[in-house]
Write a protein that holds these residues in place. Structure first.
Motif, short mmCIF file in Angstrom:
data_model
loop_
_atom_site.label_atom_id
_atom_site.label_comp_id
_atom_site.label_asym_id
_atom_site.label_seq_id
_atom_site.Cartn_x
_atom_site.Cartn_y
_atom_site.Cartn_z
N TYR A 57 6.99 -0.99 -12.14
CA TYR A 57 7.22 0.23 -11.37
C TYR A 57 6.87 0.00 -9.90
CZ TYR A 57 7.29 2.26 -16.04
OH TYR A 57 7.59 2.54 -17.35
N ALA A 83 10.38 5.38 -12.08
CA ALA A 83 9.36 6.32 -11.64
C ALA A 83 8.94 6.01 -10.21
CB ALA A 83 8.16 6.23 -12.57
N ARG A 84 8.55 7.06 -9.51
CA ARG A 84 8.13 6.94 -8.12
C ARG A 84 6.85 7.74 -7.93
NH1 ARG A 84 12.00 5.39 -4.68
NH2 ARG A 84 11.08 6.53 -2.95
N GLY A 85 6.16 7.50 -6.81
CA GLY A 85 5.00 8.31 -6.48
C GLY A 85 3.76 7.48 -6.24
N THR A 86 2.61 8.15 -6.36
CA THR A 86 1.31 7.51 -6.13
C THR A 86 0.42 7.76 -7.33
OG1 THR A 86 1.47 7.84 -3.73
CG2 THR A 86 -0.73 7.46 -4.64
N LEU A 87 -0.32 6.73 -7.73
CA LEU A 87 -1.26 6.83 -8.84
C LEU A 87 -2.65 6.55 -8.30
CD1 LEU A 87 -1.40 7.05 -12.04
CD2 LEU A 87 -1.63 4.56 -11.98
N GLU A 128 4.68 11.82 -13.48
CA GLU A 128 5.56 10.69 -13.76
C GLU A 128 4.80 9.38 -13.71
OE1 GLU A 128 10.17 9.73 -12.53
OE2 GLU A 128 8.78 10.26 -10.93
N ALA A 129 3.90 9.24 -12.73
CA ALA A 129 3.16 7.99 -12.56
C ALA A 129 2.22 7.74 -13.73
CB ALA A 129 2.39 8.00 -11.24
N ILE A 166 5.89 2.90 -7.46
CA ILE A 166 4.66 3.68 -7.61
C ILE A 166 3.53 2.95 -6.89
CG2 ILE A 166 2.94 4.58 -9.22
CD1 ILE A 166 5.10 4.91 -11.29
N ASP A 167 2.94 3.59 -5.93
CA ASP A 167 1.80 3.02 -5.20
C ASP A 167 0.51 3.34 -5.95
OD1 ASP A 167 3.33 2.01 -3.06
OD2 ASP A 167 3.37 3.99 -2.11
#
Length: 292
Positions: free
Chosen positions: A118, A90-94, A276-277, A121-122
């Motif tokens: 992960y 998974a990728r992205g920002t939470l 996704e996050a 994921i930031d």
């Protein structure tokens, strides 16, 4: 020996025009950055920068090396992205909001494990009161937030719970009465109302029990301030167990005759629940819960 740190530092110096500023961006000391650049120049056998009092300027070779380093690092980033895509990571920002006490006690090991599982994921953290967390979730301004005492029908990931404890001056008459104290007896004393930035505190618990805090001597947000005032003999207080200090000198910590608890859980905003996050974080917590 040349490594990625050297090439990132070269670009930082070219962009900043100053080794001191570049070192700060790279998380290095000024002397460490200067030594690393000097080592790289020795390895290459040619100067990459000319150094003046307040400015570090790339030489003609330095500019060409910086261009190649930028291409190389960009290529590395693309390779890492391809690897993450191929592995299904998974990728992205939470965006996560919580009140302070949970940030300092419950969330650190959770977020540390999440980063390990992960790394793409930031996590962006925001400190807020419990009411503010609910407002942020409703507005979709955060993806997940820590909520207090969620309703049974609410879809959440439980994080844990703690007990409400009475804290009295060590010499207080009620402190000598035994290991427990009644809520009504506690609330009838001169009282230090500690909130911790939350809407659930002694006053709200009293109202739920049909009681009242009749003699509030001070209202504080910070738990530490409440303990200091209790030590001074200005009153008693009611706090969550997670906030009680290790050093209890001058304090008497007691359970309530009828125990009261509060629970914590992570809730997702309606806009981000399927992201996704968020699914990655909730999936990790659900797996951890199954192992217990």
């Amino acid at each position: 020996m040349m490594n990625l740190m050297h090439w990132r530092l070269v670009l930082a110096v070219v962009d900043a025009g100053n080794i001191t500023h570049a070192a700060a961006q790279a998380g290095m000391t000024q002397s460490g950055a200067s030594q690393a650049i000097a080592q790289l120049e020795d390895t290459l056998g040619a100067p990459l920068f000319t150094r003046e009092r307040r400015q570090t300027t790339p030489t003609a070779l330095g500019l060409r090396v910086a261009d190649e380093a930028r291409l190389m690092l960009d290529a590395l980033q693309r390779i890492q992205a391809m690897a993450h895509d191929a592995s299904g990571s998974a990728r992205g920002t939470l965006r996560l909001a919580s009140f302070p006490m949970v940030f300092s006690t419950i969330l650190p090991p959770v977020l540390r494990r999440f980063r390990q599982m992960y790394p793409a994921i930031d996590v962006v953290s925001l400190e807020a009161s419990d009411d503010e967390v609910e407002a942020l979730l409703t507005a979709g301004a955060v993806d997940v937030g820590v909520v207090l005492n969620p309703a049974p029908e609410r879809q959440v990931c439980p994080l844990g719970q703690d007990e409400w404890l009475a804290v009295l001056p060590a010499a207080h008459p009620l402190a000598r009465a035994g290991g427990v104290v009644g809520l009504a007896d506690l609330l009838a004393q001169p009282f230090i109302l500690a909130t911790g930035g939350c809407s659930v505190h002694a006053q709200s618990l009293a109202a739920e029990a049909g009681l009242a805090v009749t003699d509030v001597r001070a209202t504080v947000r910070d738990w530490t301030s409440a303990f200091a005032l209790v030590r001074e003999g200005l009153g008693v207080t009611l706090v969550p167990a997670l906030t009680v200090p290790e050093n209890r000198r001058g304090l008497r910590v007691m359970s309530l005759t009828v125990p009261l608890h509060r629970s914590f859980a992570l809730a997702a905003s309606a806009l981000s629940a399927d992201s996704e996050a968020v699914q990655a974080l909730f999936g990790m917590l659900q797996q951890d819960d199954k192992r217990r």
